[in-house]
Motif scaffolding. Sequence first.
Motif, mmCIF file in Angstrom:
data_model
loop_
_atom_site.group_PDB
_atom_site.id
_atom_site.type_symbol
_atom_site.label_atom_id
_atom_site.label_comp_id
_atom_site.label_asym_id
_atom_site.label_seq_id
_atom_site.Cartn_x
_atom_site.Cartn_y
_atom_site.Cartn_z
ATOM 1 N N GLU A 43 45.993 33.150 43.936
ATOM 2 C CA GLU A 43 47.106 32.607 43.053
ATOM 3 C C GLU A 43 47.395 30.843 43.399
ATOM 4 N N ARG A 44 47.338 30.806 44.686
ATOM 5 C CA ARG A 44 47.712 29.346 45.178
ATOM 6 C C ARG A 44 46.733 28.480 44.459
ATOM 7 N N THR A 45 45.216 28.595 44.340
ATOM 8 C CA THR A 45 44.366 27.867 43.802
ATOM 9 C C THR A 45 44.242 27.826 42.406
ATOM 10 N N ILE A 46 44.725 29.031 41.685
ATOM 11 C CA ILE A 46 44.569 29.188 40.354
ATOM 12 C C ILE A 46 45.780 28.398 39.770
ATOM 13 N N PHE A 47 46.881 28.181 40.389
ATOM 14 C CA PHE A 47 48.116 27.613 39.815
ATOM 15 C C PHE A 47 47.831 26.131 40.029
ATOM 16 N N ALA A 48 47.022 25.746 41.114
ATOM 17 C CA ALA A 48 46.753 24.326 41.256
ATOM 18 C C ALA A 48 45.630 23.830 40.250
ATOM 19 N N MET A 49 45.091 24.599 39.335
ATOM 20 C CA MET A 49 43.995 24.105 38.725
ATOM 21 C C MET A 49 44.167 24.673 37.194
ATOM 22 N N PRO A 50 45.346 24.298 36.511
ATOM 23 C CA PRO A 50 45.571 24.628 35.094
ATOM 24 C C PRO A 50 44.743 24.268 34.212
ATOM 25 N N HIS A 51 43.898 23.114 34.699
ATOM 26 C CA HIS A 51 42.972 22.340 33.649
ATOM 27 C C HIS A 51 41.778 22.992 33.664
ATOM 28 N N THR A 52 41.434 24.148 34.615
ATOM 29 C CA THR A 52 40.235 24.727 34.367
ATOM 30 C C THR A 52 40.238 26.094 34.199
ATOM 31 N N LYS A 53 39.181 26.541 33.400
ATOM 32 C CA LYS A 53 39.142 27.959 32.972
ATOM 33 C C LYS A 53 38.173 28.636 33.809
ATOM 34 N N ILE A 54 38.661 29.823 34.532
ATOM 35 C CA ILE A 54 38.020 30.287 35.677
ATOM 36 C C ILE A 54 37.666 31.671 35.331
ATOM 37 N N ASN A 55 36.216 31.900 35.283
ATOM 38 C CA ASN A 55 35.828 33.278 35.054
ATOM 39 C C ASN A 55 35.532 34.253 36.180
ATOM 40 N N LEU A 56 36.373 35.261 36.395
ATOM 41 C CA LEU A 56 36.375 36.269 37.429
ATOM 42 C C LEU A 56 35.985 37.553 37.100
ATOM 43 N N GLN A 57 35.386 37.605 35.839
ATOM 44 C CA GLN A 57 34.508 38.922 35.449
ATOM 45 C C GLN A 57 33.871 39.487 36.625
ATOM 46 N N HIS A 58 33.706 40.893 36.574
ATOM 47 C CA HIS A 58 32.788 41.731 37.582
ATOM 48 C C HIS A 58 32.989 41.477 38.826
ATOM 49 N N ASN A 59 34.370 41.146 39.393
ATOM 50 C CA ASN A 59 34.677 41.182 40.890
ATOM 51 C C ASN A 59 35.650 42.526 41.147
ATOM 52 N N PRO A 60 35.690 43.071 42.375
ATOM 53 C CA PRO A 60 36.551 43.978 42.609
ATOM 54 C C PRO A 60 37.951 43.853 42.663
ATOM 55 N N LEU A 61 38.488 43.282 41.827
ATOM 56 C CA LEU A 61 39.880 42.775 41.994
ATOM 57 C C LEU A 61 40.767 43.765 41.759
ATOM 58 N N ARG A 62 42.015 43.700 42.629
ATOM 59 C CA ARG A 62 43.234 44.672 42.423
ATOM 60 C C ARG A 62 44.070 43.792 41.676
ATOM 61 N N LEU A 63 44.663 44.246 40.370
ATOM 62 C CA LEU A 63 45.559 43.298 39.529
ATOM 63 C C LEU A 63 46.836 44.080 39.610
ATOM 64 N N GLU A 64 47.849 42.924 39.596
ATOM 65 C CA GLU A 64 49.274 43.362 39.420
ATOM 66 C C GLU A 64 49.769 43.339 37.756
ATOM 67 N N ASP A 65 50.228 44.079 37.175
ATOM 68 C CA ASP A 65 50.515 44.089 35.773
ATOM 69 C C ASP A 65 51.354 42.837 35.379
ATOM 70 N N ASN A 66 52.249 42.460 36.411
ATOM 71 C CA ASN A 66 53.127 41.528 36.080
ATOM 72 C C ASN A 66 52.893 39.894 36.392
ATOM 73 N N LYS A 67 51.551 39.849 36.451
ATOM 74 C CA LYS A 67 51.014 38.468 36.924
ATOM 75 C C LYS A 67 50.255 38.136 35.651
ATOM 76 N N ILE A 68 50.659 37.028 35.084
ATOM 77 C CA ILE A 68 49.863 36.061 33.885
ATOM 78 C C ILE A 68 49.130 35.006 34.230
ATOM 79 N N PHE A 69 48.015 34.744 34.035
ATOM 80 C CA PHE A 69 47.401 33.546 34.443
ATOM 81 C C PHE A 69 46.519 33.228 33.414
ATOM 82 N N THR A 70 47.087 32.002 32.493
ATOM 83 C CA THR A 70 46.522 31.782 31.282
ATOM 84 C C THR A 70 45.065 31.119 31.301
ATOM 85 N N ASN A 71 44.679 30.598 32.454
ATOM 86 C CA ASN A 71 43.375 29.965 32.734
ATOM 87 C C ASN A 71 42.384 30.862 33.322
ATOM 88 N N ILE A 72 42.682 32.150 33.545
ATOM 89 C CA ILE A 72 41.673 33.169 33.921
ATOM 90 C C ILE A 72 41.217 34.193 33.261
#
Length: 316
Positions: free
Chosen positions: A224-253
């Motif tokens: 999260e810390r890095t993602i919030f610091a990179m609003p100008h960058t589209k980050i593709n995290l497909q096909h990773n073993p992520l555990r997601l929280e429903d209330n988290k929204i990241f527009t650049n992910i």
Amino acid sequence: MNPVYDFIQKNRVLALIEKAQQTNARNLALDDFDLTYFPDVLISCQGLHSLNIGHNTIVDIPLEISQLKNLQHLSLEYNHLDIFPETLKNLPQLITLNISHNPLHDLTKDIGCLVSLETLWCNSCLLTRIPEEIGNLTKLQTFGARHNKINKLPNRICELINLKWLTMEDNNLNSIPKEIDKLQMIKHINFNKNNFSYIPYRLSKLKNLKYLHLQSNEFFSMPERTIFAMPHTKINLQHNPLRLEDNKIFTNIIITGSENEILDMIGYDSDSSSDDWDNSLDSTELNYSATDEDSDNENREVISNMPILSKFLVTC
């Protein structure tokens, strides 16, 4: 090989070289001619700016290639070169080099002599390292080393101040050099299919970075810390073993989506002036097609005139 077929192939090559010599051609394509050696008569084509001799079975590049003083674009992909050709260091004027799909294992320090390079492709070369001398290539804009076995980026890669496109897909990377934030021109980084488990915060200092590919790595939690610091960058995290929280929204992910949707969101960099960048696809297909009178149409004309024989052809 069929002797008749071998005869025809050799004559086609020599006829194309002879034509290039007569017309002082700037471009020559000798790809997929079953060449087992670099033709000596090529050295007579002093006007060449672009040479494509890929998709053959060449095992060595002769010292004489250094006589091609005007050569700027060279493709040697899909040959049988098992060491980086030492003779290439005598071509410091090269702007583009594609040496992909050769079993090189090492680029060697000689790569540092090619100080004019703007584009370097060395995909699928069985590389285990990139030499520190890569830092000499300060004009480099595009660097691709996919499908190798590299586990560490050299510190001097941070000296490539003009680098815009970097793809290291399908290697063994899990970290980046400390001074990566020196690459302030970079727009597109592909670290797909490596061993990253976190996004180094230093990447957030790359203010021109538009696309960061991190598919198929080892992310178990959202950085999260890095993602919030990179609003100008589209980050593709497909096909990773992520555990997601429903209330988290990241527009650049990007976490889910079809291939077409992903291409729409992260597709080709519209600001790119390089036709060589291929959006991190599996293959590099550098376009060395001529745009002047010695184009592919002229090559076809030479072949269609067979069985006119080249004056260089020697038969037994």
